[in-house]
Scaffold this motif. Structure first.
Motif, PDB file in Angstrom:
ATOM      1  N   GLN A  91      28.708 103.718  47.492  1.00 23.99           N
ATOM      2  CA  GLN A  91      29.342 103.259  48.720  1.00 23.99           C
ATOM      3  C   GLN A  91      30.463 102.275  48.364  1.00 23.99           C
ATOM      4  N   PRO A  92      31.698 102.606  48.723  1.00 22.89           N
ATOM      5  CA  PRO A  92      32.779 101.661  48.459  1.00 22.89           C
ATOM      6  C   PRO A  92      32.464 100.306  49.089  1.00 22.89           C
ATOM      7  N   CYS A  93      32.539  99.251  48.294  1.00 27.05           N
ATOM      8  CA  CYS A  93      32.273  97.899  48.795  1.00 27.05           C
ATOM      9  C   CYS A  93      33.587  97.228  49.148  1.00 27.05           C
ATOM     10  N   ARG A  94      33.726  96.832  50.390  1.00 27.36           N
ATOM     11  CA  ARG A  94      34.940  96.195  50.867  1.00 27.36           C
ATOM     12  C   ARG A  94      34.601  94.808  51.394  1.00 27.36           C
ATOM     13  N   ALA A  95      35.524  93.897  51.258  1.00 29.03           N
ATOM     14  CA  ALA A  95      35.340  92.549  51.804  1.00 29.03           C
ATOM     15  C   ALA A  95      35.591  92.562  53.305  1.00 29.03           C
ATOM     16  N   GLU A  96      34.871  91.719  54.015  1.00 27.50           N
ATOM     17  CA  GLU A  96      35.057  91.615  55.466  1.00 27.50           C
ATOM     18  C   GLU A  96      36.491  91.238  55.813  1.00 27.50           C
ATOM     19  N   ASP A  97      37.093  90.382  54.999  1.00 25.54           N
ATOM     20  CA  ASP A  97      38.479  89.960  55.189  1.00 25.54           C
ATOM     21  C   ASP A  97      39.022  89.554  53.824  1.00 25.54           C
ATOM     22  N   ASP A  98      40.202  88.988  53.795  1.00 24.80           N
ATOM     23  CA  ASP A  98      40.837  88.688  52.512  1.00 24.80           C
ATOM     24  C   ASP A  98      40.559  87.285  51.997  1.00 24.80           C
ATOM     25  N   ARG A  99      39.573  86.593  52.579  1.00 28.97           N
ATOM     26  CA  ARG A  99      39.222  85.284  52.040  1.00 28.97           C
ATOM     27  C   ARG A  99      38.650  85.446  50.635  1.00 28.97           C
ATOM     28  N   PRO A 100      39.056  84.602  49.695  1.00 26.83           N
ATOM     29  CA  PRO A 100      38.647  84.780  48.292  1.00 26.83           C
ATOM     30  C   PRO A 100      37.141  84.861  48.101  1.00 26.83           C
ATOM     31  N   GLU A 101      36.372  84.062  48.849  1.00 29.25           N
ATOM     32  CA  GLU A 101      34.929  84.085  48.651  1.00 29.25           C
ATOM     33  C   GLU A 101      34.318  85.413  49.098  1.00 29.25           C
ATOM     34  N   ASN A 102      34.921  86.061  50.108  1.00 28.29           N
ATOM     35  CA  ASN A 102      34.420  87.355  50.549  1.00 28.29           C
ATOM     36  C   ASN A 102      34.860  88.478  49.613  1.00 28.29           C
ATOM     37  N   VAL A 103      36.065  88.378  49.097  1.00 31.22           N
ATOM     38  CA  VAL A 103      36.524  89.355  48.104  1.00 31.22           C
ATOM     39  C   VAL A 103      35.630  89.305  46.865  1.00 31.22           C
ATOM     40  N   ALA A 104      35.296  88.102  46.439  1.00 30.63           N
ATOM     41  CA  ALA A 104      34.424  87.947  45.271  1.00 30.63           C
ATOM     42  C   ALA A 104      33.022  88.466  45.570  1.00 30.63           C
ATOM     43  N   ALA A 105      32.532  88.248  46.783  1.00 29.77           N
ATOM     44  CA  ALA A 105      31.203  88.729  47.153  1.00 29.77           C
ATOM     45  C   ALA A 105      31.150  90.252  47.130  1.00 29.77           C
ATOM     46  N   ALA A 106      32.192  90.901  47.651  1.00 28.42           N
ATOM     47  CA  ALA A 106      32.229  92.365  47.646  1.00 28.42           C
ATOM     48  C   ALA A 106      32.254  92.902  46.216  1.00 28.42           C
ATOM     49  N   ALA A 107      32.976  92.224  45.337  1.00 25.39           N
ATOM     50  CA  ALA A 107      33.025  92.652  43.933  1.00 25.39           C
ATOM     51  C   ALA A 107      31.662  92.501  43.263  1.00 25.39           C
ATOM     52  N   ARG A 108      30.962  91.411  43.578  1.00 26.33           N
ATOM     53  CA  ARG A 108      29.616  91.232  43.005  1.00 26.33           C
ATOM     54  C   ARG A 108      28.684  92.338  43.466  1.00 26.33           C
ATOM     55  N   TRP A 109      28.732  92.642  44.755  1.00 22.98           N
ATOM     56  CA  TRP A 109      27.815  93.659  45.263  1.00 22.98           C
ATOM     57  C   TRP A 109      28.190  95.053  44.762  1.00 22.98           C
ATOM     58  N   ASP A 110      29.463  95.316  44.589  1.00 24.97           N
ATOM     59  CA  ASP A 110      29.885  96.570  43.993  1.00 24.97           C
ATOM     60  C   ASP A 110      29.297  96.719  42.590  1.00 24.97           C
ATOM     61  N   ALA A 111      29.282  95.627  41.838  1.00 26.02           N
ATOM     62  CA  ALA A 111      28.716  95.671  40.485  1.00 26.02           C
ATOM     63  C   ALA A 111      27.233  96.006  40.524  1.00 26.02           C
ATOM     64  N   VAL A 112      26.492  95.406  41.462  1.00 23.60           N
ATOM     65  CA  VAL A 112      25.055  95.646  41.565  1.00 23.60           C
ATOM     66  C   VAL A 112      24.780  97.044  42.118  1.00 23.60           C
ATOM     67  N   TRP A 113      25.380  97.352  43.235  1.00 23.83           N
ATOM     68  CA  TRP A 113      25.040  98.572  43.972  1.00 23.83           C
ATOM     69  C   TRP A 113      25.568  99.837  43.299  1.00 23.83           C
TER      70      TRP A 113
END
Length: 443
Positions: A224-246
């Motif tokens: 599943q493509p992981c996308r950030a809710e918005d372009d805030r850096p903390e959300n972009v980083a969160a999406a990248a972390r979950w992409d790595a796990v999932w």
């Protein structure tokens, strides 16, 4: 309206899982699995069980006839590990192998390509008692199980998938406890279960390649493509972390033999020397399960400090999952770009809706028809642009036992009356049959 076509050798059909459809949980020497234990503990939301489910164990000829009538040329089913090895290892239950013998022979007689999946979540309870996917020792047990099943069926079954959705097993079964075996071990439990499934998969792939010629070997991952809710850096980083796990632990493990860099430090105590080579294997075919994108945001207090964000979507299934067919197109194109375009097939794609039998005795499910149409168009678009996608198997053939939701969620293109076990093809069944017949979808 545009017409989107598929090649004549495209794989068409459906996928199912043994525990969700077979029933007969006490029949012919089958042993208990983690989902039997989870159910007995009262963990199923609607209080139901899979003791009968669709009774596919006894009604498989009827179900093959439904596939044949729809024009299916492929069917991905799973082997129930506890039917073959009731204790997880050791003594083999011949009656369990006999059942799959009959099923495979029936599929071949109907002109349907059997695609076997060795593990779709029904871990024998004795293996869980010994540590389950938290233990490295399970890799040897899984490889031996693979050898036993292939020794009986590989003369007729040429397509072998090792695991189904190891990411779901790890996160839901060992991280959050929503699925069997119901452990809440947090981040470490998730990563340990992911890595040990990778090790088991590598061992089984090597065993089957060494012992049988001419097999198509692969696995199935929920991507599943992981996308950030918005372009805030903390959300972009969160999406990248979950992409790595999932996505990346399972995907990069088998295809690249590496731990995702974002998780290397967290997994250092889990990964032993030689593991990365052991988990890498040149598979022939990757099954992709796709349901939606994942829109994520940073939120502390959840594993990896990640939680669901606003999906920015106006269509939802009865599972409260967003309907995002463009995400499947994006996924296939990104996979082609990032992994060199190896052969893939859509191993699961579908939706639960609250459909019912109407006064005309039929099941009209326009939302599911629209879901299938839109996702088939996404597949056709990606294929037309060079993505190496070989087939589409919907989820699922039958309404079934939907894990922790029990019998309350209906994913099938065929309705099952759980009181009478009558099968009623839905409008979505007829829609898919027409796409298969014509080799095209309009939209």
């Amino acid at each position: 309206m545009a017409s989107h076509t598929f090649p004549p050798d495209f794989l068409w059909g459906a996928s199912t899982a043994a525990y969700q459809i077979e029933g007969a949980v006490d029949a012919d020497g089958r042993g208990p699995c983690v989902w039997d234990t989870f159910t007995a503990a009262g963990r199923i939301q609607d209080g139901s069980s899979a003791a009968v489910a669709c009774d596919h164990y006894h009604r498989w000829p009827e179900d093959i006839a439904l596939m044949q009538r729809a024009g299916f040329n492929a069917y991905r089913f799973s082997i129930a590990w506890p039917r073959i090895l009731p204790a997880g290892s050791g003594a083999v239950n011949g009656a369990g192998l006999d059942f799959y013998d009959r099923l495979v022979d029936g599929l071949l007689a109907a002109g349907i390509r059997p695609m076997a999946c060795l593990y779709h979540w029904d871990l024998p309870q004795p293996l869980e008692d010994a540590g389950g996917w938290q233990s490295r020792a399970i890799a040897g047990s899984f490889a031996e199980y693979a050898r036993i099943v292939a020794a009986r069926l590989a003369d007729r079954v040429k397509d072998w998938m090792m695991l189904n959705e190891p990411n779901v097993v790890a996160t839901h079964g060992y991280g959050t406890g929503e699925h069997a075996p119901g452990h809440r071990l947090g981040e470490e439990g998730m990563l340990r279960a992911l890595h040990h499934q990778n090790l088991a998969q590598g061992a089984a792939l090597r065993a089957l390649r060494a012992e049988h010629a001419g097999l198509t070997l692969g696995t199935v991952i929920n991507l599943q493509p992981c996308r950030a809710e918005d372009d805030r850096p903390e959300n972009v980083a969160a999406a990248a972390r979950w992409d790595a796990v999932w996505n990346r632990v399972a995907l990069d493990g088998v295809l690249r033999g590496r731990i995702p860099p974002l998780l290397a430090e967290r997994m250092a105590a889990i990964v032993q020397p030689g593991d990365e080579e052991a988990i890498r294997f040149p598979i022939d075919l990757l099954g992709i399960n796709y349901y939606s994108r994942m829109t994520m945001k940073h939120e502390e207090g959840h594993p990896f400090d990640v939680w669901w964000g606003d999906a920015h979507c106006d269509r939802w299934t009865a599972m409260a999952w967003p309907v995002q067919p463009d995400g499947l197109y994006d996924l296939l194109c990104e996979f082609r770009r990032d992994y060199g375009n190896p052969a893939v097939f859509i191993a699961e794609n579908g939706a639960a809706y609250d459909d019912a039998v109407t006064s005309d005795g039929r099941v009209h499910d326009p939302e599911r028809v629209a879901f299938l149409r839109d996702h088939l168009i996404a597949v056709a678009r990606a294929a037309a642009e060079g993505c190496n996608v070989r087939g589409y198997l919907c989820w699922s053939l039958l309404d079934n036992f939907e894990w922790a939701f029990g019998l309350s969620k209906r994913f099938g293109i065929v309705r099952v009356d759980y009181d009478t076990l009558e099968r009623i093809p839905k409008d979505s069944y007829r829609f898919l049959a027409e796409v298969i017949r014509t080799g095209r979808v309009e939209g």
